[in-house]
Design an enzyme around this catalytic site. Structure first.
Site, PDB file in Angstrom:
ATOM      1  N   GLU A  72      -4.652   4.485  14.037  1.00 46.00           N
ATOM      2  CA  GLU A  72      -5.939   3.436  14.699  1.00 46.00           C
ATOM      3  C   GLU A  72      -6.418   3.954  15.850  1.00 46.00           C
ATOM      4  OE1 GLU A  72      -2.382   2.866  14.444  1.00 46.00           O
ATOM      5  OE2 GLU A  72      -1.678   2.574  16.489  1.00 46.00           O
ATOM      6  N   ASP A 122      -5.946 -11.185  14.229  1.00 48.00           N
ATOM      7  CA  ASP A 122      -5.138 -10.165  14.867  1.00 48.00           C
ATOM      8  C   ASP A 122      -5.347  -9.931  16.314  1.00 48.00           C
ATOM      9  OD1 ASP A 122      -7.754  -9.015  14.381  1.00 48.00           O
ATOM     10  OD2 ASP A 122      -6.820  -7.247  13.668  1.00 48.00           O
ATOM     11  N   ARG A 160       0.793  -1.344  -0.155  1.00 47.85           N
ATOM     12  CA  ARG A 160      -0.271   0.093  -0.015  1.00 47.85           C
ATOM     13  C   ARG A 160       0.749   1.181   0.083  1.00 47.85           C
ATOM     14  NH1 ARG A 160      -3.709  -1.374   5.082  1.00 47.85           N
ATOM     15  NH2 ARG A 160      -1.621  -2.279   5.882  1.00 47.85           N
ATOM     16  N   TYR A 172      -0.115   4.105  10.425  1.00 53.26           N
ATOM     17  CA  TYR A 172      -0.537   3.182  11.582  1.00 53.26           C
ATOM     18  C   TYR A 172       0.391   3.086  12.553  1.00 53.26           C
ATOM     19  CZ  TYR A 172      -5.091   1.672   8.924  1.00 53.26           C
ATOM     20  OH  TYR A 172      -6.263   1.641   8.350  1.00 53.26           O
ATOM     21  N   HIS A 216       0.368   1.360  16.220  1.00 46.99           N
ATOM     22  CA  HIS A 216       0.412   0.250  17.102  1.00 46.99           C
ATOM     23  C   HIS A 216       1.576   0.259  18.110  1.00 46.99           C
ATOM     24  CE1 HIS A 216      -3.081  -1.493  14.862  1.00 46.99           C
ATOM     25  NE2 HIS A 216      -2.226  -1.413  14.113  1.00 46.99           N
ATOM     26  N   LYS A 224       2.529   2.075   7.345  1.00 48.77           N
ATOM     27  CA  LYS A 224       2.908   1.440   8.579  1.00 48.77           C
ATOM     28  C   LYS A 224       3.865   2.197   9.247  1.00 48.77           C
ATOM     29  CE  LYS A 224       1.577  -2.331   9.327  1.00 48.77           C
ATOM     30  NZ  LYS A 224       0.543  -2.602  10.005  1.00 48.77           N
TER      31      LYS A 224
END
Ligand code: NAD
Length: 363
Positions: free
Chosen positions: A118, A270, A15, A94, A96, A75
């Site tokens: 997120e 996940d 992506r 994103y 995390h 990411k």
């Protein structure tokens, strides 16, 4: 502002964080967009398409990170990108961080303003930058399940929609949120018999109103789950308890009762998975394994397989926030409460309580 879009370097990540439409929208507001050459190729977007929309193409990540006020990524940065981050730079991706202590330290040390996709959250609790990926995974779950129900791929050899004179397959979906509802739509569209199970009765009421007799809704309890799993040809796990591991709702004994050649797609893998026999995460290059005669699909980044669709879906959702960040800057953009909830680190301070609790760090 200068917005920089590097090429993603995580393995199997095709992506890209901005589409040509996004470039056009940002440049129309007077911003400059730097795109690393080749960044869009995994999603079928050429450098020429970006240039035609007004982007400036640059070679290599150093050029992007070195000049941009805002870095837009898909990411989280990997170790080889850590040194490229600059003080006061806004990082929008994103992240995390709850499972990334090292990156968190780097972002704090470099005084980066890190806004995580997120954790952007509307006042009603909706996570708008996670929704598109759930819509994709839900739709894919049925597509993938139909594939593995075919005999050459190990399935029992049935067609999801049946044909006149032969009944359709039974698709049982546990969880009627974004993934579950998306899966139900596609399964119904393919002519399958769909049962959807949730503990939220209002959600079931809504689906019943929407689809009337075309869908069977069941309250989530052990009895109903056991009975439906037994007749399922395709079982889809789609539950979520926000901030927690997925509850194990389907036991080993229930899976043993399933018919040989049935298929399980546990989208909730996940979050640890909602089916006891889903004891590992699988990858796109080797997505299934068999247990008790049932095929298990447990890929935790399903949208990665449809990178182009995922790129466009993701950027549709991120663009309004990117525009707000670029137009209003930092900290004025954070008067938008949804965007403010996305801020995980701010100029050397950890600002997301959930991340602080997970990493045992002061917030
Ligand atoms: P959601 O919050 O929209 O829906 C979850 C649903 O689960 C809710 O309706 C909730 O009421 C229901 N639920 C919770 N506990 C339940 C129980 N005990 N019994 C029955 N239903 C119960 O979440 P979503 O966006 O649909 O996501 C579902 C899962 O899919 C999440 O774990 C998400 O992370 C995951 N996901 C995985 C991928 C992947 O690539 N594998 C991609 C996107 C999303």
């Amino acid at each position: 502002m200068i917005i920089g879009v590097p090429k993603e370097i995580k393995p199997y990540e095709d992506r890209v964080a901005v589409t040509p439409a996004g470039v056009l929208a940002l440049t129309a507001e007077g911003h400059k967009v730097l795109i690393e050459a080749g960044a869009g190729l995994g999603s079928g977007i050429t450098d020429e398409a970006y240039a035609a929309a007004g982007a400036v193409l640059v070679d290599g990540p150093a050029e992007v990170f070195g000049h941009a006020d805002i870095i837009m990524k898909v990411k989280e940065p990997l170790p080889q990108e850590y040194n490229l981050l600059r003080e006061d730079q806004i990082l929008f991706a994103y992240l995390h961080l709850a499972s990334e202590p090292e990156l968190t330290e780097v972002l704090l040390e470099k005084k980066v303003v890190a806004v995580a996709y997120e954790t952007i959250q509307l006042d009603n609790g909706v996570l708008p930058l996670l929704t598109p990926m759930s819509e994709i995974a839900g739709r894919m779950a049925v597509q993938v399940g139909a594939h593995y129900l075919e005999k050459p791929y190990g399935g029992k050899g049935i067609l999801l929609g049946g044909v006149p004179g032969v009944p359709p397959a039974d698709v049982v979906i546990i969880g009627a949120g974004t993934v579950g509802t998306s899966a139900a739509r596609v399964a119904m569209g393919m002519g399958a018999q769909v049962t959807i199970i949730d503990k939220n009765l209002d959600r079931l009421r809504y689906l019943d109103e929407l689809y009337g007799g075309r869908i069977k809704t069941l309250a989530s309890n052990q009895f109903n789950i056991e009975m439906s799993v037994r007749y399922a040809d395709l079982l889809i796990g789609a539950v979520l308890v926000v901030g927690a591991k997925a509850p194990k709702l389907v036991t080993v004994e229930m899976v043993k009762q399933m018919k040989q050649g049935s298929v399980i797609v546990d989208v909730a893998v996940d979050q640890g998975g909602s089916i006891e026999t889903v004891d590992r995460v699988t990858v796109h290059s080797d997505p299934v394994y068999e247990k008790y005669g049932v095929i298990h699909y447990a890929v935790d980044n399903m949208p990665g397989a449809v990178a182009r669709t995922s790129t466009f879906a993701l950027t549709n959702a991120t663009l309004p926030y990117a525009l707000e960040l670029a137009n209003r800057g930092c900290p004025r953009a954070f008067t938008n409460r949804a965007l403010a909830r996305g801020v995980n680190t701010y100029k050397g301070k950890l600002t997301c309580r959930a991340v602080g609790e997970s990493l045992n760090m002061e917030c």
